[in-house]
Design an enzyme around this catalytic site. Structure first.
Site, PDB file in Angstrom:
ATOM      1  N   GLY A  82      81.297  10.352  47.288  1.00  0.00           N
ATOM      2  CA  GLY A  82      81.511   9.030  46.710  1.00  0.00           C
ATOM      3  C   GLY A  82      81.057   8.955  45.269  1.00  0.00           C
ATOM      4  O   GLY A  82      80.442   7.986  44.849  1.00  0.00           O
ATOM      5  N   ASN A 103      82.823   8.958  42.362  1.00  0.00           N
ATOM      6  CA  ASN A 103      83.727   8.518  41.302  1.00  0.00           C
ATOM      7  C   ASN A 103      83.312   7.185  40.678  1.00  0.00           C
ATOM      8  O   ASN A 103      83.862   6.773  39.662  1.00  0.00           O
ATOM      9  CB  ASN A 103      85.161   8.405  41.827  1.00  0.00           C
ATOM     10  N   ILE A 136      76.604   4.231  41.971  1.00  0.00           N
ATOM     11  CA  ILE A 136      75.428   5.081  42.074  1.00  0.00           C
ATOM     12  C   ILE A 136      75.804   6.557  42.147  1.00  0.00           C
ATOM     13  O   ILE A 136      75.178   7.410  41.524  1.00  0.00           O
ATOM     14  CB  ILE A 136      74.587   4.676  43.303  1.00  0.00           C
ATOM     15  N   GLY A 137      76.853   6.857  42.904  1.00  0.00           N
ATOM     16  CA  GLY A 137      77.270   8.245  43.050  1.00  0.00           C
ATOM     17  C   GLY A 137      77.682   8.867  41.736  1.00  0.00           C
ATOM     18  O   GLY A 137      77.329  10.013  41.426  1.00  0.00           O
ATOM     19  N   TYR A 156      77.161  -2.219  59.461  1.00  0.00           N
ATOM     20  CA  TYR A 156      76.539  -1.549  58.314  1.00  0.00           C
ATOM     21  C   TYR A 156      75.084  -1.203  58.611  1.00  0.00           C
ATOM     22  O   TYR A 156      74.639  -0.070  58.371  1.00  0.00           O
ATOM     23  CB  TYR A 156      76.632  -2.455  57.087  1.00  0.00           C
TER      24      TYR A 156
END
Length: 407
Positions: free
Chosen positions: A131, A133, A136-137, A293
């Protein structure tokens, strides 16, 4: 000198001030020496204090050391596109025999990732971020790439991933960064990714399980599982299983699992204390986006616990972290309700972008993650400020969940 005299700084009693005609320089390996242009000589000792010094740490972000045709070291500032023979680290020199610091270095909520990684050289290290792109990633991947690591962005959308790679290369053209396709909602995609990664014949020193989804309407993946559960947890679990042998061969290595403190507001055990499988992949009648979640984040910690227990003897540690309540990101984009709530809360949150463009001067990644990733030899299974629920601390549930996931 006129400007200094006007400011009242022309006459200083600083012991580090060089006498007229002297210049401070550095060698290629970081030792400071002094050149006397009047007498045309050089020496290692400071002409006033007699001390020997060396520069501390690596070059600042964006700088690179080169050597001219005469063998003299000079420095390139890629950010401001200029060169100089003056080492930018001369402001941070240390004595040849420094005393050991008495206080532990600390970081707080205002510390940026680039500040934490300052002085670290990740050349030769391979970092995989899921993730990566955006959000945080992306900032995690960028921070490591700009510190020399070979970074792989594992993303579902290759168009956005390619744009992310280009943005990193714009900051440093020598960054070693690439994108690969990974859709955690499709287990076959996870398998294909692992096969493609292994085909590269490279080590894996840091795996950041960052990708996640939030506030999705109920749906099933192609594998017949509830989407939030599979993307946030099971897909990463499967990925680590497939890359486990690579991690062990690359030891010391680390797996970082981005969890959340919201795991404390749910449970996966029934009233008798036994693991309830129906609470993992929720049916449409039992589904609530926040509940799904929270349970996926609890599974993240149980997974990290057991992974650390099993692989730490082989040199692979696993850490779970909470990215911070005051971090604004786009994870809420799937729900207009949460989008509204996050928008109202935005003035009180930290942003990862400035005028729409990520910069190294804003907080590129939650401090817990960078502190954990800064030293690959760290052995603690948890980031200590993550207040884990009692069930998340017990080895029994962790081991049982592990066996169920493998099945």
């Amino acid at each position: 000198m006129a400007a200094l005299r006007y400011a009242g700084l022309d006459d200083t009693d600083s012991e580090d001030e060089l006498p007229p005609g002297w210049e401070e320089r550095t060698t290629k390996d970081g030792w400071v020496y002094y050149a006397n242009h009047t007498e045309e000589k050089t020496q290692w000792e400071h002409p006033k204090t007699g001390k020997r010094k060396r520069v501390a740490g690596d070059l600042p972000y964006g700088w690179e050391q080169e050597t001219d045709e005469n063998g003299q070291v000079f420095f390139v500032d890629h950010i401001n596109k200029r060169t100089t023979y003056l080492d930018p680290r001369l402001a941070f020199t240390v004595d040849d025999n420094p005393t050991k610091p008495t206080t532990r270095q600390r970081y707080d909520g205002s510390t940026t990732a680039m500040e934490i990684l300052q002085g670290r050289d990740f050349t030769g290290k391979v970092v995989l971020v899921t993730g990566a792109n955006s959000g945080i990633g992306f900032e995690t991947a960028k921070s490591f790439a700009l510190h020399g690591a070979h970074v792989i962005l594992a993303c579902r959308n290759m168009s956005r991933a390619s744009e992310a790679v280009s943005r990193i290369l714009e900051e440093w053209h020598k960054a070693k960064v690439e994108a690969m396709t990974l859709d955690l909602a499709v287990l076959r995609s996870v398998q294909h990714f692992a096969e493609a990664f292994k085909a590269k014949n490279v080590p894996l020193h840091i795996l950041v399980c960052n990708a996640g989804t939030f506030a999705l309407p109920w749906s099933l993946t192609k594998d017949g599982l509830e989407t939030t559960f599979q993307v946030n947890h099971l897909g990463h679990f499967y990925l680590v299983q497939l890359l486990q042998d690579v991690l062990c061969r690359s030891a010391p290595a680390r797996v970082i699992v981005v969890s959340s403190e919201s795991h404390r507001f749910t449970d996966i055990n029934d009233s008798s204390g036994k693991l309830d499988l129906s609470r993992l992949s929720l049916s449409s009648s039992d589904y609530w986006a926040m509940l799904a979640y929270n349970r996926s984040k609890l599974c993240n910690i149980l997974f990290s616990n057991e992974l650390h227990r099993l692989l730490s003897p082989r040199g692979v540690t696993s850490n779970a972290l909470h990215p911070g309540n005051m971090m604004f990101s786009a994870i809420h984009r799937n729900s207009w309700v949460y989008k509204l709530l996050f928008t109202l809360a935005r003035p009180f949150t930290k942003s990862m972008v400035s005028t729409g463009v990520p910069t190294p001067n804003v907080d590129p990644v939650p401090v817990p993650g960078v502190v954990l990733l800064r030293n690959v030899e760290l052995t603690s299974p948890f980031y200590t400020s993550l207040k884990t629920k009692h069930i998340a601390k017990g080895p029994t549930t962790s081991a049982l969940t592990w066996k169920i996931n493998r099945a």
